[in-house]
Design a protein around this motif. Sequence first.
Motif, PDB file in Angstrom:
ATOM      1  N   ILE A 157      -3.674  -6.646 -20.365  1.00 53.78           N
ATOM      2  CA  ILE A 157      -4.481  -7.828 -20.011  1.00 53.78           C
ATOM      3  C   ILE A 157      -5.922  -7.615 -20.485  1.00 53.78           C
ATOM      4  CG2 ILE A 157      -3.055  -8.513 -18.037  1.00 53.78           C
ATOM      5  CD1 ILE A 157      -5.164  -7.133 -16.228  1.00 53.78           C
ATOM      6  N   GLY A 158      -6.072  -6.905 -21.599  1.00 51.40           N
ATOM      7  CA  GLY A 158      -7.395  -6.550 -22.090  1.00 51.40           C
ATOM      8  C   GLY A 158      -8.315  -7.744 -22.273  1.00 51.40           C
ATOM      9  N   LEU A 204       1.821  -1.781 -13.787  1.00 49.63           N
ATOM     10  CA  LEU A 204       0.582  -1.164 -14.252  1.00 49.63           C
ATOM     11  C   LEU A 204      -0.109  -2.134 -15.199  1.00 49.63           C
ATOM     12  CD1 LEU A 204      -1.392   1.170 -14.572  1.00 49.63           C
ATOM     13  CD2 LEU A 204       0.179   2.219 -16.206  1.00 49.63           C
ATOM     14  N   LEU A 205      -1.235  -2.682 -14.765  1.00 45.86           N
ATOM     15  CA  LEU A 205      -2.029  -3.612 -15.567  1.00 45.86           C
ATOM     16  C   LEU A 205      -3.048  -2.820 -16.379  1.00 45.86           C
ATOM     17  CD1 LEU A 205      -2.674  -6.328 -12.822  1.00 45.86           C
ATOM     18  CD2 LEU A 205      -1.029  -6.461 -14.706  1.00 45.86           C
ATOM     19  N   LEU A 206      -3.095  -3.079 -17.681  1.00 47.07           N
ATOM     20  CA  LEU A 206      -3.941  -2.307 -18.583  1.00 47.07           C
ATOM     21  C   LEU A 206      -5.043  -3.178 -19.166  1.00 47.07           C
ATOM     22  CD1 LEU A 206      -0.984  -0.697 -20.527  1.00 47.07           C
ATOM     23  CD2 LEU A 206      -2.380   0.487 -18.836  1.00 47.07           C
ATOM     24  N   ASN A 207      -6.268  -2.728 -19.027  1.00 44.65           N
ATOM     25  CA  ASN A 207      -7.385  -3.434 -19.655  1.00 44.65           C
ATOM     26  C   ASN A 207      -7.447  -3.035 -21.139  1.00 44.65           C
ATOM     27  OD1 ASN A 207      -9.754  -4.967 -20.052  1.00 44.65           O
ATOM     28  ND2 ASN A 207     -11.024  -3.177 -19.634  1.00 44.65           N
ATOM     29  N   SER A 208      -6.420  -3.429 -21.867  1.00 46.00           N
ATOM     30  CA  SER A 208      -6.320  -3.091 -23.288  1.00 46.00           C
ATOM     31  C   SER A 208      -5.543  -4.187 -23.996  1.00 46.00           C
ATOM     32  CB  SER A 208      -5.612  -1.741 -23.478  1.00 46.00           C
ATOM     33  OG  SER A 208      -4.277  -1.816 -23.009  1.00 46.00           O
ATOM     34  N   HIS A 209      -5.585  -4.141 -25.322  1.00 44.14           N
ATOM     35  CA  HIS A 209      -4.811  -5.068 -26.153  1.00 44.14           C
ATOM     36  C   HIS A 209      -4.592  -4.388 -27.492  1.00 44.14           C
ATOM     37  CE1 HIS A 209      -4.116  -8.741 -28.701  1.00 44.14           C
ATOM     38  NE2 HIS A 209      -3.304  -8.969 -27.683  1.00 44.14           N
ATOM     39  N   ILE A 210      -3.508  -4.710 -28.137  1.00 45.28           N
ATOM     40  CA  ILE A 210      -3.176  -4.051 -29.395  1.00 45.28           C
ATOM     41  C   ILE A 210      -4.274  -4.239 -30.442  1.00 45.28           C
ATOM     42  CG2 ILE A 210      -1.896  -6.011 -30.356  1.00 45.28           C
ATOM     43  CD1 ILE A 210       0.122  -3.885 -31.422  1.00 45.28           C
ATOM     44  N   SER A 211      -5.020  -5.342 -30.349  1.00 48.66           N
ATOM     45  CA  SER A 211      -6.117  -5.565 -31.292  1.00 48.66           C
ATOM     46  C   SER A 211      -7.279  -4.611 -31.027  1.00 48.66           C
ATOM     47  CB  SER A 211      -6.615  -7.012 -31.192  1.00 48.66           C
ATOM     48  OG  SER A 211      -7.189  -7.271 -29.919  1.00 48.66           O
ATOM     49  N   LEU A 212      -7.352  -4.059 -29.806  1.00 49.60           N
ATOM     50  CA  LEU A 212      -8.432  -3.152 -29.437  1.00 49.60           C
ATOM     51  C   LEU A 212      -8.024  -1.701 -29.569  1.00 49.60           C
ATOM     52  CD1 LEU A 212      -9.380  -4.932 -26.087  1.00 49.60           C
ATOM     53  CD2 LEU A 212     -10.576  -5.201 -28.242  1.00 49.60           C
ATOM     54  N   ASN A 213      -6.846  -1.372 -29.067  1.00 46.87           N
ATOM     55  CA  ASN A 213      -6.435   0.019 -28.945  1.00 46.87           C
ATOM     56  C   ASN A 213      -5.404   0.454 -29.972  1.00 46.87           C
ATOM     57  OD1 ASN A 213      -7.139  -1.171 -26.163  1.00 46.87           O
ATOM     58  ND2 ASN A 213      -7.367   0.999 -25.819  1.00 46.87           N
ATOM     59  N   GLY A 214      -4.823  -0.486 -30.705  1.00 50.78           N
ATOM     60  CA  GLY A 214      -3.762  -0.112 -31.622  1.00 50.78           C
ATOM     61  C   GLY A 214      -2.448   0.057 -30.888  1.00 50.78           C
ATOM     62  N   PRO A 215      -1.348   0.191 -31.622  1.00 52.58           N
ATOM     63  CA  PRO A 215      -0.025   0.283 -30.989  1.00 52.58           C
ATOM     64  C   PRO A 215       0.219   1.638 -30.338  1.00 52.58           C
ATOM     65  CG  PRO A 215       0.159   0.496 -33.374  1.00 52.58           C
ATOM     66  CD  PRO A 215      -1.268   0.171 -33.091  1.00 52.58           C
TER      67      PRO A 215
END
Length: 520
Positions: A264-265, A243-254
């Motif tokens: 892979i945000g 499952l590839l996610l268009n997200s990153h911890i800097s954007l969405n938080g943990p």
Amino acid sequence: MLIKAIFLVATALSCTESYKILGIFPMPGISHYILASKLMKGLSEAGHDITMVSPYALKDLPKNGTFTDVVLDGMADDYFQITLKHVNRFEGDSKGHIASLNMILNRFIKIANDTLHHPKMKQLVDSDQKFDAVVMEQFFNDAHKVYAHIFDCPLILLSSIGPNSMVNPTVGNPQPVSYVPHLIAGDISKNLSLYNRAKNLYLYIEEFLFIRVFTHPKHDQIIHDIYPNSPALSQLYKNVSLLLLNSHISLNGPQPMVPNMVEIGGYFIDPPQKLPQDLQEYMDNAPEGVIYFSMGSNLESKDLPETKKRAILNVLGKLNQKVIWKFEEDLPGKPSNVLIRKWCPQQDILAHPNIKLFITHGGLLSTTEAIYHGVPVLAIPVFADQPMNAARAAADGYGLKLSYHDPDFNEETLTSLINELLTNSKYAETAKRKASLYHDRTMKPMETAVYWVEYVIRHKGATHLRVAGLNLPWYKYFLVDIVGSFVASFLLVLYIVKRIIKTVFCKTKIVGRMNKEKKN
């Protein structure tokens, strides 16, 4: 040394195996197509043989690999005709939340059914082609999972957003309702209030029931109408390798993520290009800076009601900064400092050093691009995930928000928020820090996507990444059977103790009565 370097590069290239990958992305939404086409182009550039199914023809074919476009004719026209007929994009649907959700899910069921029955899809299935993987977006389209079964290859999902209730069940990812807000909850606090936790629980349950009770049976039916020998949707649904996610911890938080979920945000963002000459000169000659204003691809500024359109123009006209507004038609009476463009190279505008502020609808792609370039935002959310993204921008300190539906949406409020963002340096500084976190990765987002797709194919679906909880029934997952056993055991012990006490008490009472009778 040069000969040695050339030899090493040639050896590496010769060892790179080219895979055949089928991408199925019939969703006509422009932002969805951007994400899909960028991913498939990236896989093609990595040297793979790509077949992409979508409603649109790809304009810029990749230079490397092989790319075959399968365009589902009529899908986009049909979708937008239905959408525009039933919903005012700014004012929403007056039917109510449940009725609107029902209408939306029916619309996506139609897309899934039309895809399965489209002549080009039937031709593709009948072609006896072999694929090493099927890639598709997870967006109310579970019937399309049948193609991984048909082509007997691993299934890879793409989520246009981060971990959420639409994708978590497909890989067994936990979603703690106590602190992970629902996509449309609008509250991203790390300590949700009692009310918001209750609201969160309601939204999760509502979506679960709609999908499992209403949507899945219909998807199961349309699968078996055309492929009667296919496994049940309940089997296809969780047969997910990656499952590839268009997200990153800097954007969405943990948030919790199981091993076969990969962030892979921002993979869709290209390096900045040179602006068209007129825009370049416009932005270069802006001593006070430039504000960029866009309501995205699904919303069009031309559809704003006249009162709000005039209020925005009055506010923008009083600013010292130049403004670029993505506006889809001519705009009579616009201020002299406002430049209108029907289409704008958004990423390249945000990359310009004179950009001061991005006024946006708060879509995830736009907020990601803002963070990528370290630009503060004023978010004007309208629907879907936009309120959540706007709330996150405000909570993280790189922007402010004003809901489109806010009763205080007026010139005074807009002026106050824009002036705050332009004069208080903390927003720009926070945006730069967020950009630093975003860019600090071991690999670039697209490189990460390519690596994990290849990894899953190399390891025949990488079943070793799947968690055991994926296939546990709900009563085992939540330990209901154990809790039930404890409760049953406790009640049984209480019952036995009660019976013993009652028996002993009765015997004591009888003995006492007998002794009393003997004395008499």
